[in-house]
Design an enzyme around this catalytic site. Structure first.
Site, mmCIF file in Angstrom:
data_model
loop_
_atom_site.group_PDB
_atom_site.id
_atom_site.type_symbol
_atom_site.label_atom_id
_atom_site.label_comp_id
_atom_site.label_asym_id
_atom_site.label_seq_id
_atom_site.Cartn_x
_atom_site.Cartn_y
_atom_site.Cartn_z
ATOM 1 N N HIS A 75 39.292 40.716 34.523
ATOM 2 C CA HIS A 75 39.838 39.361 34.637
ATOM 3 C C HIS A 75 38.781 38.412 35.181
ATOM 4 C CE1 HIS A 75 44.403 40.425 34.707
ATOM 5 N NE2 HIS A 75 43.759 40.971 33.712
ATOM 6 N N TYR A 204 49.745 34.271 41.534
ATOM 7 C CA TYR A 204 50.303 34.341 42.890
ATOM 8 C C TYR A 204 51.078 33.047 43.094
ATOM 9 C CZ TYR A 204 46.894 38.030 43.997
ATOM 10 O OH TYR A 204 46.161 39.186 44.018
ATOM 11 N N TYR A 387 37.936 37.178 46.828
ATOM 12 C CA TYR A 387 38.845 37.875 45.909
ATOM 13 C C TYR A 387 38.105 38.937 45.091
ATOM 14 C CZ TYR A 387 42.961 38.323 42.926
ATOM 15 O OH TYR A 387 44.065 38.805 42.269
HETATM 16 C C1 DHB Z 1 48.381 44.012 42.384
HETATM 17 C C2 DHB Z 1 48.740 44.142 43.700
HETATM 18 C C3 DHB Z 1 48.323 43.225 44.625
HETATM 19 O O1 DHB Z 1 48.660 43.348 45.912
HETATM 20 C C4 DHB Z 1 47.535 42.168 44.256
HETATM 21 O O2 DHB Z 1 47.163 41.262 45.182
HETATM 22 C C5 DHB Z 1 47.163 42.033 42.946
HETATM 23 C C6 DHB Z 1 47.581 42.958 42.006
HETATM 24 C C7 DHB Z 1 48.820 44.999 41.370
HETATM 25 O O3 DHB Z 1 49.566 45.920 41.733
HETATM 26 O O4 DHB Z 1 48.471 44.857 40.204
#
Ligand code: DHB
Length: 399
Positions: A75, A204, A387
């Site tokens: 991604h 998110y 991130y």
């Molecule tokens: C997923 C879980 C997370 O806590 C996150 O921040 C991003 C992705 C996941 O399970 O895909």
């Protein structure tokens, strides 16, 4: 009584223990893993699925990323929603081309287990560690049980990769570390569903009704989460209610959420936890044994793999140069990234969860942060670089 002699005795066949075993083997250092649970259990344990650039690079370097490269999805950005407004943070242009890959943690565990066993690596399942002996000496021992028989791993070092509830941390003297712990007043209800993802990148969302996250596992499987109360239970939610809630919380103009049959659901509490020392004598802790971050931002597995990198540096220094210098510096080095991840995970958690009244002072602070992401490339870059995960060298500048 079964006695196994090795160089590094590893407790736990999760991402930390398995990565450590493979990496040590690559440098000619012998390791044995004992795992409390069965193979089916560890391979079926549903966890997050977000791999940082560093983690992917390490698995590639170790020759363990064939399926990850084929089936994982790289991604190049992430969507952030606030009160129905959506912005995108692009990774590539803000971080010099670093990205994340979505690939389930249990798939990583499957791949690493299979590869370890295929190379005749020693790994005992359903073998709980019972007691650690002599961690302050040069020849520590792990006492364990397997098939109703008692056994001992005699080794030079013990690596406790045995999770938050494991024996490793419990075997450290209480006065050897300081403990930090925060429990959040909400949990996540997570689902896996047979339905094509409704977005090619993660979303998110902060919403008046609470946090929601849209993630995915494949072209046909979506992974989604919603914020729920700490005392909530999966049985309180029908499929329709879950989809309705997701649709409202993730909603933005011109976008529609696909729904489909839910085949897995569970509730995860949210906690920040860590101890400020991950070594006592010849015992080293890695991963959840030493730290827990709230899942927002998906740092758990990545921190575990980063710990392992520092441990491998230390074990190589010991076996190649007969020095304990790097190993004795393990906690100091690992903690720099752990603090960074604690801060970022806490930031993402407080930015996107509903904790305060809509319109209150704290709500306005959340909104001000979200607005700032749109105003300032510097702020968006801060989010992007955390991130995707900071490169290992970044931390060298710190004392
Ligand atoms: C997923 C879980 C997370 O806590 C996150 O921040 C991003 C992705 C996941 O399970 O895909």
């Amino acid at each position: 009584m079964k006695t196994i002699k090795t160089q590094v005795g590893i407790i736990g066949a999760g991402p930390a223990g398995l990565t450590l075993a493979h990496w040590l083997k690559k440098h000619g250092i012998e390791a044995v893993i004992i795992e409390h649970r069965s193979r089916e259990y560890i391979q079926g344990r549903v966890r997050a699925g977000l791999l940082e650039q560093n983690t992917v690079d390490i698995l590639k370097k170790l020759g363990l990323a064939d399926r990850l490269v084929k089936e994982g999805q790289e991604h190049h950005g992430v969507y952030l929603n606030f009160d129905g407004k959506r912005v995108r943070v692009p990774f590539g242009q803000l971080t010099g081309g670093r990205n994340i890959t979505i690939y389930g943690q249990q798939e990583v565990v499957k791949d690493l287990t299979e590869a370890w066993l295929a190379q005749s690596g020693q790994l005992l399942f359903e073998a709980p560690a019972l007691e650690l002996e002599g961690i302050e000496t040069d020849s520590p021992k792990i006492h364990f049980e397997h098939n109703g028989e008692k056994g001992i791993v005699e080794c030079d070092f013990i690596a406790a990769c045995d999770g938050f509830h494991g024996l490793g941390r419990k075997s450290m003297p209480k006065d050897a570390y300081k403990e930090y712990s925060v429990t959040y007043p909400f949990s996540w209800l997570g689902i896996l569903a047979h339905v094509a993802p409704s977005s090619e990148e993660l979303i998110y969302a902060y919403h008046e009704r609470g946090f929601a996250l849209h993630s995915l596992r494949s072209e046909k499987v979506s992974r989604l989460y919603i914020q729920v109360e700490n005392d909530d239970h999966v049985d309180n939610w029908s499929d329709e209610q879950i989809w309705e809630e997701l649709s409202v919380r993730l909603g933005t103009e011109g976008w529609k959420l696909n729904s489909g049959p839910i085949f897995e659901r569970s509730i995860t509490p949210m906690r920040s936890y860590f101890i400020d020392n991950m070594q006592h004598g010849r015992l080293f802790l890695a991963g959840d044994a030493a730290h827990i971050v709230p899942p927002t931002g998906g740092k758990g597995l990545n921190l575990a793999v980063a710990d392992v990198k520092h441990l491998v540096d230390g074990f190589r220094d010991f076996y190649e140069k007969a020095s304990m210098q790097v190993l004795d510096n393990y906690s100091t080095i690992a903690l720099k990234r752990i603090w960074r991840a604690q801060d970022f995970s806490n930031f993402m958690t407080t930015l996107f969860h509903k904790q305060y009244e809509h319109g209150s002072f704290h709500y306005q602070l959340q909104k001000a942060k979200f607005d700032y992401i749109q105003l300032s490339e510097a702020y968006a870059t801060t989010i992007a670089e955390n991130y995707v995960g900071l490169p290992f060298e970044s931390f060298d500048a710190l004392d």
